[in-house]
Write an enzyme that holds these catalytic residues in place. Structure first.
Site, PDB file in Angstrom:
ATOM      1  N   SER A 143       3.904   1.749   2.736  1.00  0.00           N
ATOM      2  CA  SER A 143       4.572   2.888   3.348  1.00  0.00           C
ATOM      3  C   SER A 143       6.054   2.766   3.041  1.00  0.00           C
ATOM      4  CB  SER A 143       4.362   2.857   4.877  1.00  0.00           C
ATOM      5  OG  SER A 143       5.200   3.777   5.540  1.00  0.00           O
ATOM      6  N   TYR A 156       4.096  -1.419  13.093  1.00  0.00           N
ATOM      7  CA  TYR A 156       3.789  -0.772  11.825  1.00  0.00           C
ATOM      8  C   TYR A 156       4.747  -1.250  10.739  1.00  0.00           C
ATOM      9  CZ  TYR A 156       2.271   3.026   8.721  1.00  0.00           C
ATOM     10  OH  TYR A 156       1.757   3.753   7.671  1.00  0.00           O
TER      11      TYR A 156
END
Length: 267
Positions: A143, A156
């Site tokens: 990401s 995350y």
């Protein structure tokens, strides 16, 4: 470059979103596809049927709770019994946004397990066999949050930063395996920015609520803060990049983290 006939790909989290789009790209190139994800029997069957229609000569669904190392080992053994993974795409992921002080410890553990530790467990099993064959591709869907941080995303970001580091180590350890002709063994991360998937829907809805429920306005606000292109990506675009990374011509592209983020991480 796009012929994967005779190759087998395992894509985790591939019943929807980016995972399904990547699996579709590989299927269109002729790969057999091992599908995985949290799915009902009907959802699993639908994903498999879609990939068969796309061109995969064989598709099979494999179960495995990615929070459980023993379950991952069992899944990897089942894939090995099916022929083994020439291509491994670690895509499965979960997300939860909250300030650091309010993040439930059990949520931290689950996000780290699924988004990071699971990739270690699949790679640990799959990569020695790739090296023995002289060809292998590990594509970890990281990401932009593996490159830059954002508030309220502690687990995350920790997982995705860790996935980038894990991928670089593995790339170095396997860099000299195989040959140019065979394609070698490579490990890379793809780092999407805002992409039209279910994982970002809660953030879109939160922004939309501030605009009287206008979803388009919520998306526009998200993009204006981070993504200079002000365009979301489609999962199929991630699939196309993953397919290119699988080609033998990409034998020297390893240890990279490739942003697909409209300039987000260039700032």
């Amino acid at each position: 470059m796009s012929d994967l006939t005779g190759k087998t790909a395992l894509v985790t989290g591939s019943v929807q979103g980016i995972g399904l789009a990547v699996a579709r790209s590989l299927a269109e190139a002729g790969a057999r596809v091992a599908v995985h994800g949290l799915a009902t029997p009907d959802q699993a069957a639908s994903a498999c049927a879609e990939l068969e229609a796309a061109g995969a000569p064989e598709v099979r669904f494999f179960e495995g709770d990615l929070r459980d190392p023993a379950a991952i080992d069992a899944m990897m053994q089942a894939v090995a019994d099916w022929g083994g993974a020439d291509i491994l795409v670690n895509n499965a992921g979960i997300q939860h946004t909250a300030p650091l002080a309010d993040m439930p410890p059990e949520t931290w553990d689950a996000i780290l397990a699924i988004n990071l530790s699971a990739a270690f467990h699949t790679m640990r099993v799959a990569m020695p066999e790739m090296a023995a064959r002289g060809y292998g591709r590990v594509i970890n869907i990281a990401s932009v949050h593996g490159v830059v941080a954002s508030k309220e995303k502690a687990p995350y970001c920790a997982a995705k930063f860790g996935l980038v580091g894990l991928s670089r180590v593995a790339a170095l350890e396997y860099a000299n395996q195989g040959s140019k002709q065979a394609g070698g063994v490579t490990v890379n991360c793809i780092c999407p920015g805002w992409t039209e998937t279910a994982i970002i829907e809660p953030q879109i809805q939160a922004r939309a609520a501030a605009h009287g429920g206008d979803r388009d306005a919520g998306i526009a606000e998200l993009l204006s803060e981070k993504q200079p292109s002000q365009r979301t990506s489609d999962p199929s675009e991630i699939g196309a990049l993953a397919l290119w990374l699988c080609a033998p011509i990409a034998h020297n592209v390893t240890g990279t983290s490739i942003p697909v983020d409209g300039g987000w991480t260039a700032q």
